[in-house]
Design a protein around this motif. Sequence first.
Motif, mmCIF file in Angstrom:
data_model
loop_
_atom_site.group_PDB
_atom_site.id
_atom_site.type_symbol
_atom_site.label_atom_id
_atom_site.label_comp_id
_atom_site.label_asym_id
_atom_site.label_seq_id
_atom_site.Cartn_x
_atom_site.Cartn_y
_atom_site.Cartn_z
ATOM 1 N N SER A 9 0.807 -1.217 0.000
ATOM 2 C CA SER A 9 0.000 0.000 0.000
ATOM 3 C C SER A 9 0.838 1.263 0.000
ATOM 4 O O SER A 9 0.401 2.306 -0.454
ATOM 5 C CB SER A 9 -0.923 0.014 1.226
ATOM 6 N N THR A 19 -9.613 3.121 7.545
ATOM 7 C CA THR A 19 -10.084 3.933 6.423
ATOM 8 C C THR A 19 -11.605 4.013 6.417
ATOM 9 O O THR A 19 -12.182 5.081 6.180
ATOM 10 C CB THR A 19 -9.588 3.333 5.089
ATOM 11 N N ALA A 92 -2.393 2.439 -2.126
ATOM 12 C CA ALA A 92 -2.289 3.884 -2.309
ATOM 13 C C ALA A 92 -3.313 4.374 -3.330
ATOM 14 O O ALA A 92 -3.971 5.404 -3.132
ATOM 15 C CB ALA A 92 -0.876 4.254 -2.762
ATOM 16 N N ALA A 93 -3.478 3.618 -4.427
ATOM 17 C CA ALA A 93 -4.430 4.031 -5.469
ATOM 18 C C ALA A 93 -5.850 4.042 -4.932
ATOM 19 O O ALA A 93 -6.612 5.003 -5.156
ATOM 20 C CB ALA A 93 -4.322 3.081 -6.663
ATOM 21 N N MET A 95 -6.776 4.362 -1.864
ATOM 22 C CA MET A 95 -6.906 5.430 -0.876
ATOM 23 C C MET A 95 -7.170 6.763 -1.554
ATOM 24 O O MET A 95 -8.034 7.533 -1.119
ATOM 25 C CB MET A 95 -5.624 5.503 -0.030
ATOM 26 N N TRP A 96 -6.456 7.054 -2.637
ATOM 27 C CA TRP A 96 -6.646 8.327 -3.326
ATOM 28 C C TRP A 96 -8.006 8.399 -4.021
ATOM 29 O O TRP A 96 -8.629 9.466 -4.084
ATOM 30 C CB TRP A 96 -5.515 8.566 -4.320
ATOM 31 N N ILE A 97 -8.470 7.273 -4.534
ATOM 32 C CA ILE A 97 -9.818 7.246 -5.116
ATOM 33 C C ILE A 97 -10.857 7.547 -4.042
ATOM 34 O O ILE A 97 -11.804 8.311 -4.262
ATOM 35 C CB ILE A 97 -10.100 5.870 -5.760
ATOM 36 N N THR A 98 -10.654 6.968 -2.860
ATOM 37 C CA THR A 98 -11.567 7.208 -1.738
ATOM 38 C C THR A 98 -11.522 8.663 -1.287
ATOM 39 O O THR A 98 -12.558 9.265 -0.967
ATOM 40 C CB THR A 98 -11.216 6.279 -0.559
ATOM 41 N N VAL A 99 -10.330 9.235 -1.266
ATOM 42 C CA VAL A 99 -10.192 10.659 -0.914
ATOM 43 C C VAL A 99 -10.935 11.527 -1.926
ATOM 44 O O VAL A 99 -11.607 12.507 -1.552
ATOM 45 C CB VAL A 99 -8.702 11.053 -0.849
ATOM 46 N N GLY A 100 -10.850 11.168 -3.209
ATOM 47 C CA GLY A 100 -11.587 11.903 -4.231
ATOM 48 C C GLY A 100 -13.083 11.830 -4.013
ATOM 49 O O GLY A 100 -13.800 12.825 -4.165
ATOM 50 N N THR A 142 -14.192 3.356 -8.146
ATOM 51 C CA THR A 142 -13.805 2.478 -7.046
ATOM 52 C C THR A 142 -14.106 1.021 -7.376
ATOM 53 O O THR A 142 -13.271 0.132 -7.169
ATOM 54 C CB THR A 142 -14.550 2.871 -5.756
#
Length: 210
Positions: A9, A19, A92-93, A95-100, A142
């Motif tokens: 990750s 998360t 990591a990918a 996580m960033w999709i979730t942040v978006g 996602t």
Amino acid sequence: MSEDVAPESGFRGLSAERTKAFVDAVVAIAMTLLVLPLMESVGDSAARDHTTWEWLVDQRHQLQSFLISFVLIAMFWMLHHRLFVSVQRITAALMWITVGWMLTIVWMPVVTALTGQVADDALQKVLYIGTLVVTSGMLLVTRIHLSRHPELHSASRQDLRAGMSIDLSMIVLFLVALAIAIGFPAVGYLGLLVMFLTGTAQKLTARMLR
């Protein structure tokens, strides 16, 4: 290696469970922020010696925006929650999709206040309903990411495909609602009532995906 660390990750101390808890907290705060414009209006009405009925009349548009946004955010949270129940590891990918996705949720109280307090125009509708389109789009992204990385979750391919059909149908219906809101200003945000057709639209998109 600690269970809180997903090997590939790139994150230290972030697990799927943490998360999920973070997402729940962000959504709860966003839903709470929706009510702030109404709280402020109560003080303004009290200063002008308005009655309760006068407050309700003055804030009818803000009340409508609040109720619609509250229901929509709750709906998006339920869809996200059902999806992430099966997620076990966070990359990591992902996580960033979730942040978006969370960014679109946090933005909702802003556009909600805009629709209730600023003079109505086409750009306002684009910002509000467009946000809903992007939120649905991030859920779709996602699911696509998870379908390509089965090692991150326990969801079946059929469940992911069914979820994609829901996301696609919601995107289409939100775009239809936007067209109605802009093309027929008298109808406005009531065009979002087309979302009741989600079930029918999902069946059509599910056939297309198959």
